[in-house]
Motif scaffolding. Structure first.
Motif, mmCIF file in Angstrom:
data_model
loop_
_atom_site.group_PDB
_atom_site.id
_atom_site.type_symbol
_atom_site.label_atom_id
_atom_site.label_comp_id
_atom_site.label_asym_id
_atom_site.label_seq_id
_atom_site.Cartn_x
_atom_site.Cartn_y
_atom_site.Cartn_z
ATOM 1 N N ARG A 1 -1.993 -1.040 -3.621
ATOM 2 C CA ARG A 1 -3.186 -0.234 -3.380
ATOM 3 C C ARG A 1 -2.768 1.199 -3.046
ATOM 4 N N ILE A 2 -3.588 2.148 -3.448
ATOM 5 C CA ILE A 2 -3.381 3.552 -3.103
ATOM 6 C C ILE A 2 -4.513 3.953 -2.167
ATOM 7 N N LEU A 3 -4.154 4.411 -0.965
ATOM 8 C CA LEU A 3 -5.143 4.761 0.053
ATOM 9 C C LEU A 3 -4.951 6.208 0.495
ATOM 10 N N SER A 4 -6.054 6.809 0.939
ATOM 11 C CA SER A 4 -5.966 8.135 1.540
ATOM 12 C C SER A 4 -5.507 7.999 2.986
ATOM 13 N N GLU A 5 -5.191 9.140 3.599
ATOM 14 C CA GLU A 5 -4.724 9.130 4.991
ATOM 15 C C GLU A 5 -5.792 8.576 5.932
ATOM 16 N N ASP A 6 -7.080 8.764 5.565
ATOM 17 C CA ASP A 6 -8.158 8.251 6.418
ATOM 18 C C ASP A 6 -8.647 6.868 5.980
ATOM 19 N N GLY A 7 -7.888 6.197 5.117
ATOM 20 C CA GLY A 7 -8.170 4.795 4.795
ATOM 21 C C GLY A 7 -9.075 4.544 3.606
ATOM 22 N N ARG A 8 -9.484 5.589 2.880
ATOM 23 C CA ARG A 8 -10.338 5.376 1.701
ATOM 24 C C ARG A 8 -9.527 4.764 0.563
ATOM 25 N N GLU B 1 0.830 -1.204 0.000
ATOM 26 C CA GLU B 1 0.000 0.000 0.000
ATOM 27 C C GLU B 1 0.863 1.252 0.000
ATOM 28 N N ALA B 2 0.347 2.281 -0.662
ATOM 29 C CA ALA B 2 0.934 3.617 -0.569
ATOM 30 C C ALA B 2 -0.141 4.544 -0.011
ATOM 31 N N ILE B 3 0.141 5.140 1.154
ATOM 32 C CA ILE B 3 -0.784 6.103 1.758
ATOM 33 C C ILE B 3 -0.386 7.486 1.237
ATOM 34 N N ILE B 4 -1.340 8.197 0.634
ATOM 35 C CA ILE B 4 -0.989 9.480 0.015
ATOM 36 C C ILE B 4 -1.743 10.640 0.673
ATOM 37 N N ASN B 5 -1.228 11.840 0.476
ATOM 38 C CA ASN B 5 -1.866 13.016 1.069
ATOM 39 C C ASN B 5 -2.964 13.569 0.150
ATOM 40 N N GLY C 1 4.060 13.006 -2.796
ATOM 41 C CA GLY C 1 2.712 12.923 -2.230
ATOM 42 C C GLY C 1 2.475 11.700 -1.368
ATOM 43 N N VAL C 2 3.500 10.855 -1.200
ATOM 44 C CA VAL C 2 3.358 9.611 -0.436
ATOM 45 C C VAL C 2 3.717 9.856 1.028
ATOM 46 N N LEU C 3 2.794 9.497 1.927
ATOM 47 C CA LEU C 3 3.016 9.676 3.370
ATOM 48 C C LEU C 3 3.644 8.441 4.011
ATOM 49 N N LYS C 4 3.236 7.259 3.538
ATOM 50 C CA LYS C 4 3.706 6.022 4.167
ATOM 51 C C LYS C 4 3.615 4.871 3.168
ATOM 52 N N ILE C 5 4.525 3.912 3.292
ATOM 53 C CA ILE C 5 4.527 2.698 2.468
ATOM 54 C C ILE C 5 4.315 1.497 3.382
ATOM 55 N N ALA D 1 9.401 -1.736 -2.400
ATOM 56 C CA ALA D 1 8.997 -1.048 -1.172
ATOM 57 C C ALA D 1 10.169 -0.353 -0.484
ATOM 58 N N LYS D 2 11.362 -0.974 -0.496
ATOM 59 C CA LYS D 2 12.521 -0.384 0.187
ATOM 60 C C LYS D 2 12.864 0.976 -0.441
ATOM 61 N N VAL D 3 12.957 1.029 -1.775
ATOM 62 C CA VAL D 3 13.274 2.281 -2.464
ATOM 63 C C VAL D 3 12.139 3.285 -2.296
ATOM 64 N N ALA D 4 10.887 2.779 -2.357
ATOM 65 C CA ALA D 4 9.722 3.661 -2.215
ATOM 66 C C ALA D 4 9.722 4.340 -0.849
ATOM 67 N N THR D 5 10.107 3.584 0.186
ATOM 68 C CA THR D 5 10.161 4.146 1.539
ATOM 69 C C THR D 5 11.250 5.219 1.634
ATOM 70 N N GLU D 6 12.377 4.970 0.979
ATOM 71 C CA GLU D 6 13.476 5.956 0.996
ATOM 72 C C GLU D 6 13.091 7.250 0.276
ATOM 73 N N LYS D 7 12.259 7.118 -0.760
ATOM 74 C CA LYS D 7 11.909 8.280 -1.585
ATOM 75 C C LYS D 7 10.659 9.024 -1.103
ATOM 76 N N GLN D 8 9.865 8.405 -0.192
ATOM 77 C CA GLN D 8 8.586 9.015 0.178
ATOM 78 C C GLN D 8 8.773 10.441 0.709
ATOM 79 N N GLY D 9 7.922 11.342 0.184
ATOM 80 C CA GLY D 9 7.966 12.733 0.616
ATOM 81 C C GLY D 9 8.998 13.597 -0.090
ATOM 82 N N LEU D 10 9.824 12.985 -0.951
ATOM 83 C CA LEU D 10 10.893 13.740 -1.607
ATOM 84 C C LEU D 10 10.444 14.257 -2.972
ATOM 85 N N ALA D 11 10.907 15.446 -3.322
ATOM 86 C CA ALA D 11 10.594 16.051 -4.629
ATOM 87 C C ALA D 11 11.585 15.569 -5.687
#
Length: 362
Positions: A317-324, A279-283, A302-306, A335-345
């Motif tokens: 899956r792509i989810l909102s912060e409130d689980g939608r 899952e990718a939790i996005i803002n 735009g990714v808050l958490k992996i 997932a490892k690279v995605a976690t390292e990159k989350q939040g970065l421009a």
């Protein structure tokens, strides 16, 4: 690459259409529907048949001598009944010089893009050679989590796979009603488009005696298929000449108007939630960007958490912060690279637009 004809029709026939009230096979109905499918074929339509009925056909000729587990009973019914069902279809179609081929599938046959394309190539090969594919879920091996919700889900997946323009779901009612279908005052909803409000409140929760799916699952599948660019008709398969009336635009039914057709990979991804591995939790900003009219990929900024341990190429899956649930997509990296990159421009997209499917809002 083969592009399907504009007149490709996937026809799904439910258990209740092929059985009588006591659960015995309705061979006269089957004969009538085969005649009508042949008629459509003679008018230049390309037919793919998704059929239920194997368990019902097996039930009529099988008696258990001792107590047998209900799941094993169903597997035995399916194993015996499938022979009778396909044998009768073959006999009826051959009377009209129309060859058929049997395709038995489970949900795991669609688990990745490679398997999906193998199935697609097989079906397209049959159609190219004027052979009608007759598809059913393999209930002998499909139990619990391996099962499709019902054959409606399978029909939607096959229609998307073959870029079919139309999908017909034949049930034992004329469509979706405002109220119970047996109520004389219930109004048939004849057309559904993207702006039609939710109809879930109108639908009875009762299910058939012989099939797994209710009208709610049919509606949800129809809306997803319409969103992918497939016109969906829900109609009464017990009605005389239902398919001929459909062809001549004189059928009372519920029709789901299609949206603009999606690209083929998006159609596969739309049906891949069962195989998602993370899952990718996005803002909210990322969600708004994805839902805008502008072509937009999912960027790490735009990714808050992996969540999960997915690899490159997996469906997530792509989810909102409130689980939608927002959508599904194919991960461009693990997932490892995605976690390292989350939040970065200024990063490569986690999910490219071409491999991104968004759920409808509402």
């Amino acid at each position: 690459m083969i592009h399907r004809k504009a007149n490709t029709i996937v026809i799904k026939i439910g258990s209740n259409v092929l059985t009588q009230a006591d659960g015995t096979p309705d061979t006269n109905r089957m004969k009538a529907l085969v005649r009508q499918m042949v008629y459509l074929r003679e008018q230049g339509q390309e037919i793919i048949l998704i059929t239920s009925g194997a368990v019902a056909y097996g039930r009529k000729s099988t008696v258990f001598e001792e107590k047998t587990d209900p799941i094993i009973q169903k597997q035995i019914f399916a194993a015996i009944g499938q022979i009778e069902l396909i044998g009768y279809y073959r006999q009826l179609f051959l009377e009209h010089n129309a060859p058929i081929a049997q395709i038995m599938v489970t949900k795991s046959d669609f688990r990745d893009r490679k398997h999906y394309l193998n199935m697609k190539n097989c079906l397209e090969g049959l159609l190219k050679n004027n052979i009608i594919p007759v598809i059913n879920e393999n209930d002998t091996v499909s139990v619990t989590e391996l099962m499709f919700t019902d054959n409606d889900e399978l029909a939607g997946l096959v229609a998307a796979m073959l870029d079919a323009k139309n999908l017909i779901i034949l049930s034992n009612v004329a469509g979706i009603f405002k109220g119970h279908p047996n109520d004389p005052g219930a109004e048939l909803i004849e057309k559904v488009d993207a702006d039609t409000p939710s109809m879930a409140n109108f639908i009875s929760s009762s299910r058939s005696s012989f099939g797994r799916g209710g009208m709610l699952t049919k509606m949800n599948m129809a809306k997803k298929s319409a969103d992918l660019g497939i016109g969906v008709t829900i109609a009464n398969g017990k009605r005389e000449d239902v398919l001929i009336d459909y062809f001549h635009n004189r059928l009372r039914c519920t029709y789901f108007e299609p949206s603009k057709a999606k690209q083929s990979p998006k159609k596969w991804i739309a049906h891949s939630e069962h195989y998602s591995t993370g899952e990718a939790i996005i803002n909210a900003g990322a969600e708004n960007a994805l839902r805008s009219d502008k072509i937009t990929s999912l960027l790490p900024i735009g990714v808050l958490k992996i969540h999960g341990n997915f690899s490159k190429g997996d469906i997530i899956r792509i989810l909102s912060e409130d689980g939608r649930k927002i959508g599904l997509g194919k991960a461009a990296y693990g997932a490892k690279v995605a976690t390292e990159k989350q939040g970065l421009a200024n990063q490569k997209p986690l999910i490219h637009y071409d491999y991104l499917y968004l759920h409808q809002e509402g």
